[in-house]
Design a protein around this motif. Structure first.
Motif, short mmCIF file in Angstrom:
data_model
loop_
_atom_site.label_atom_id
_atom_site.label_comp_id
_atom_site.label_asym_id
_atom_site.label_seq_id
_atom_site.Cartn_x
_atom_site.Cartn_y
_atom_site.Cartn_z
N ASP A 234 -14.46 -11.39 0.34
CA ASP A 234 -14.55 -9.97 -0.07
C ASP A 234 -13.15 -9.09 0.24
OD1 ASP A 234 -14.96 -9.49 2.73
OD2 ASP A 234 -16.87 -8.19 2.21
N GLY A 235 -13.09 -8.03 0.01
CA GLY A 235 -11.83 -7.20 0.31
C GLY A 235 -11.73 -6.85 1.56
N ARG A 239 -8.69 -7.32 3.97
CA ARG A 239 -8.00 -6.06 4.73
C ARG A 239 -7.92 -6.32 6.25
NH1 ARG A 239 -9.41 -1.93 7.79
NH2 ARG A 239 -11.41 -2.68 8.20
N ARG A 240 -8.66 -7.22 6.70
CA ARG A 240 -8.86 -7.44 8.30
C ARG A 240 -8.25 -8.44 8.65
NH1 ARG A 240 -14.99 -7.34 10.76
NH2 ARG A 240 -13.49 -7.41 12.62
N SER A 241 -7.41 -9.28 7.97
CA SER A 241 -6.58 -10.35 8.23
C SER A 241 -4.95 -9.98 7.91
CB SER A 241 -6.97 -11.37 7.25
OG SER A 241 -8.48 -11.55 7.61
N ALA A 261 -9.06 -8.15 -4.39
CA ALA A 261 -9.07 -7.13 -3.24
C ALA A 261 -7.86 -5.96 -3.61
CB ALA A 261 -8.54 -7.89 -1.84
N ILE A 262 -6.69 -6.20 -4.22
CA ILE A 262 -5.79 -5.24 -4.57
C ILE A 262 -6.35 -4.36 -5.67
CG2 ILE A 262 -3.74 -5.09 -5.74
CD1 ILE A 262 -2.78 -7.85 -4.73
N ALA A 266 -8.69 -2.65 -1.25
CA ALA A 266 -8.64 -2.99 0.16
C ALA A 266 -7.16 -3.36 0.58
CB ALA A 266 -9.50 -4.15 0.20
N VAL A 267 -6.19 -4.08 0.19
CA VAL A 267 -5.03 -4.38 0.40
C VAL A 267 -4.17 -3.96 -0.77
CG1 VAL A 267 -5.82 -6.14 1.78
CG2 VAL A 267 -5.28 -6.74 -0.56
#
Length: 329
Positions: A234-235, A239-241, A261-262, A266-267
């Motif tokens: 998921d997004g 985001r967390r990576s 995700a974009i 999220a990123v």
């Protein structure tokens, strides 16, 4: 004369460590400009059947090549593989045909090797536990390839299929008797207890969530087909990576994990512009801290097929395998 190599011809020809080495060099060659990768394109008359020619040329391998990948999800209902492919290799200097290979085994080998290269550069040095989300055709090759770059002790895996689970445990025991393979009840459990994770499902919806990520984790996102509406994470996971891709052009064109995700915010696209080749060549840092979470978004590169094609063709000739055919007769 060019060789025609079947899946049986190709089986058992090369060691995982040798495949990892040539794939790592291919990523470096792409970054250095001594290999070229054509933009990924899709030929389709409807959404059910996609044909993707994956074309590249490598000075090191002395080959140009193209793998024609057919992505046909409804094949599963027919009892057939959802993805089929054939790899054609030609001499890089004069264009003479060199070999025609069944694409299934080379694809599995180079996909797992790409994950292993990313793991070598991005995962903690002391990673011991591999978590697999999915235990199908890519799983055993991932165990072998990642075991070549990290001292694995345990494999935790999640799959919905009892038959797939039993077959995978048997395969790991036969090839890696030193490793313990254990099935877990959820994909979250496979992620939570692992140092390195590989997602190996043809999923359209996320099977791994970023909320499960823990400090120091490395994730190889591998399984979803090259379609912008398919994703395995998921997004929040993105985001967390710290995201590393095999190719920016490919990721921003065909990776649903990145594109969705974009789209969700999220990123950004700029978060998806670090290529693994730049890490391998030292242009960018690998793992930067013990707590950093890293994610390799692997869509697949034709260059890796060419690189492993060279390895397989040379090994086949040495072993006397394959059928020599004069295509010009």
């Amino acid at each position: 004369m060019p060789l025609v190599l079947t899946r049986t011809d190709l089986t058992g020809l090369v060691a995982p460590a040798d495949v990892v080495a040539v794939v790592e060099q291919a990523f470096a060659d792409l970054a250095d400009g001594t290999a070229a990768q054509a933009p990924l394109s899709v030929a389709a008359v409807d959404d059910d059947v996609h044909f993707l020619p994956m074309t590249a040329v490598s000075r090191r391998a002395g080959l140009g090549g193209s793998k024609l990948l057919a992505d046909i999800p409804r094949n599963r209902d027919r009892g057939l593989p959802a993805q089929r492919s054939v790899l054609v290799l030609s001499d890089a200097d004069d264009g003479a045909p060199v070999a025609i290979l069944d694409g299934g085994l080379p694809t599995r080998l180079r996909t797992a090797a790409a994950s292993a290269v990313a793991t070598r550069w991005l995962a903690p040095d002391d990673a011991r536990v591999l978590g697999l989300v999915g235990a199908g055709g890519l799983a055993l090759e991932h165990v072998s390839a990642i075991a070549a770059v990290r001292p694995l002790e345990q494999v935790l895996f999640w799959t919905r299929s009892d038959g797939t689970a039993a077959a995978f445990v048997e395969q790991v025991a036969a090839r890696h008797p030193e490793l313990k393979a254990a099935r877990v009840d959820t994909s979250a459990a496979a992620v939570g207890a692992a140092d390195v994770v590989a997602t190996l499902t043809p999923s359209r919806e996320p099977v791994v969530l970023g909320e499960w990520f823990h400090p120091g984790l490395h994730v190889n996102v591998v399984g979803a087909p090259p379609r912008p509406d398919h994703r395995e994470v998921d997004g929040e996971a993105m985001r967390r990576s710290r995201i590393v891709v095999d190719s920016v052009a490919t990721a921003l064109h065909e990776s649903g994990d990145a594109l969705l995700a974009i789209a969700e915010g999220a990123v950004t696209a700029d978060d998806c512009r670090l290529e693994l080749g730049d890490v391998v060549t030292g242009r960018a840092a690998g793992r930067r801290s013990a707590d950093e979470v890293t994610l390799f978004d692997s869509v697949g590169l034709g260059l890796l097929d060419v690189a492993i094609g060279r390895l397989l063709v040379d090994a086949a000739r040495a072993a006397g395998r394959g059928l020599a055919v004069d295509l010009s007769a």
